[in-house]
Scaffold this active site. Structure first.
Site, mmCIF file in Angstrom:
data_model
loop_
_atom_site.group_PDB
_atom_site.id
_atom_site.type_symbol
_atom_site.label_atom_id
_atom_site.label_comp_id
_atom_site.label_asym_id
_atom_site.label_seq_id
_atom_site.Cartn_x
_atom_site.Cartn_y
_atom_site.Cartn_z
ATOM 1 N N LYS A 59 0.840 -1.211 0.000
ATOM 2 C CA LYS A 59 0.000 0.000 0.000
ATOM 3 C C LYS A 59 0.871 1.255 0.000
ATOM 4 C CE LYS A 59 -3.827 -2.376 2.240
ATOM 5 N NZ LYS A 59 -4.495 -2.793 3.489
ATOM 6 N N GLN A 103 -4.528 -1.259 9.661
ATOM 7 C CA GLN A 103 -4.529 -2.612 9.090
ATOM 8 C C GLN A 103 -5.147 -3.614 10.067
ATOM 9 O OE1 GLN A 103 -3.645 -3.331 5.979
ATOM 10 N NE2 GLN A 103 -3.847 -5.545 6.143
ATOM 11 N N ASP A 126 -11.002 3.089 3.997
ATOM 12 C CA ASP A 126 -11.364 1.666 3.991
ATOM 13 C C ASP A 126 -12.874 1.483 3.828
ATOM 14 O OD1 ASP A 126 -9.489 -0.410 4.228
ATOM 15 O OD2 ASP A 126 -9.102 0.035 6.340
HETATM 16 N N1 GUN Z 1 -6.846 -6.568 6.292
HETATM 17 C C1 GUN Z 1 -7.140 -7.302 5.188
HETATM 18 N N2 GUN Z 1 -7.771 -6.547 4.253
HETATM 19 C C2 GUN Z 1 -7.876 -5.308 4.786
HETATM 20 C C3 GUN Z 1 -8.418 -4.088 4.299
HETATM 21 O O1 GUN Z 1 -8.965 -3.989 3.193
HETATM 22 N N3 GUN Z 1 -8.317 -3.020 5.140
HETATM 23 C C4 GUN Z 1 -7.749 -3.105 6.381
HETATM 24 N N4 GUN Z 1 -7.722 -2.010 7.128
HETATM 25 N N5 GUN Z 1 -7.240 -4.226 6.853
HETATM 26 C C5 GUN Z 1 -7.297 -5.314 6.054
#
Ligand code: GUN
Length: 301
Positions: A59, A103, A126
């Site tokens: 990311k 995350q 998100d």
């Molecule tokens: N963990 C796995 N996929 C995601 C996501 O799309 N966003 C976040 N914040 N954590 C994750």
């Protein structure tokens, strides 16, 4: 859209689509630079979960490549909930941070809902905050939709899949994928207007539902659970699954597999996503798009 069922399904190339989308995002970022704004995404990683560390690194790299300010804050697994909430508070008040992503999963002593509801909805790229979840369900487009289901919807549109009036069956009811996926597809308007069925672990006779699907979206987290006999000939099959399975032929002894038995189902479907290289790359591209939107909205506000 190819529908020559006898020759097998056409593949949806998520890598190419994500590249296209990221180029569009980079152009939007350049336009924002001209207005004196650099979109900023801050990712917070608590603990040292190996898979999360890989996602977070990807990311940060993608946001930098798009010309954005991508920051990652890495905190030890012992971080208290209060300390994490205080950090979110600081990021909420920082005008250079347009998007905040914490995350998941978090260490067991931290309540993920407490953290998610603490993020300002305008920075919740998100799309997990209850305000954004509510906006999505109502059909308001000024919130943020979660990145993976948005990516799936985008794929369907770019491949010219007719969603209006289609029977769309979603397998899985997670908050990150299944529920928002269903909400997106049932809305009125382009790229949606589907008749949606949501199946889950308590569904009786799963195959009776999946066999009716014109569009089958699988996000159940069980490797190769969808077999060819569960798919209607000519269906569009989207595999959100990312399961690590044993494979003695690889160096690591494992490989990634989706929730769909790809080799068998591709003979029945008209269009199908591979794993890897399907839905996965779209998620990060949509995250960048949400962050750019968050930055644009600060100018429009
Ligand atoms: N963990 C796995 N996929 C995601 C996501 O799309 N966003 C976040 N914040 N954590 C994750």
């Amino acid at each position: 859209m190819a529908s020559d069922v006898t020759s097998g399904a056409r593949l949806i190339d998520g890598v190419a689509l994500a590249r296209e989308l990221r180029a569009e995002v980079a152009a939007d970022v350049a336009a924002l630079h001209e207005r004196g704004v650099t979109p900023g995404l801050t990712v917070v990683l608590v603990g040292d979960d190996a898979a999360s560390a890989v996602y977070v690194g990807a990311k940060e790299k993608a946001s930098r490549e798009a010309g954005m300010a991508g920051d990652t804050i890495r905190l030890p697994a012992s971080t208290t909930q209060n300390a994490l909430l205080a950090l979110v508070e600081t990021l909420n008040g920082d005008p250079s941070v347009h998007g905040i992503l914490v995350q998941m999963p978090l260490p067991a002593h931290i309540d993920p809902d407490a953290v998610i509801t603490h993020i300002r909805p305008e920075k919740d790229v998100d799309g997990f905050h209850p305000v954004n979840v509510g906006k999505l369900l109502i059909g308001h487009t000024d919130g943020f939709a979660p990145c993976t289901p948005s990516g799936v919807q985008h794929m369907l549109a770019r491949y010219g899949v007719e969603t209006r009036g289609a029977d769309c069956v979603v397998v899985g009811r997670s908050t990150i994928v299944g529920k928002p996926m269903a909400a997106l597809m049932m809305q009125s308007g382009s790229g949606a207007d589907s008749t949606v069925t949501v199946c889950h672990s308590r569904t009786r006779d799963l195959a009776s539902h999946t066999r009716r699907a014109d569009i089958l979206i699988v996000a159940a987290g069980r490797a190769r659970m969808i077999t060819a006999g569960m798919v209607k000939p000519g269906a569009v099959v989207i595999d959100v699954g990312m399961n690590r399975i044993a494979d003695a032929s690889t160096r690591s002894g494992t490989r990634l597999a989706g929730d769909v038995d790809f080799d068998a189902v591709r003979k029945v479907a008209s269009l199908i996503t591979p794993v890897p290289g399907g839905v996965g790359p779209m998620t990060i591209a949509m995250l960048l798009r949400n962050t750019v939107r968050a930055a644009q909205r600060t100018l429009d506000a």
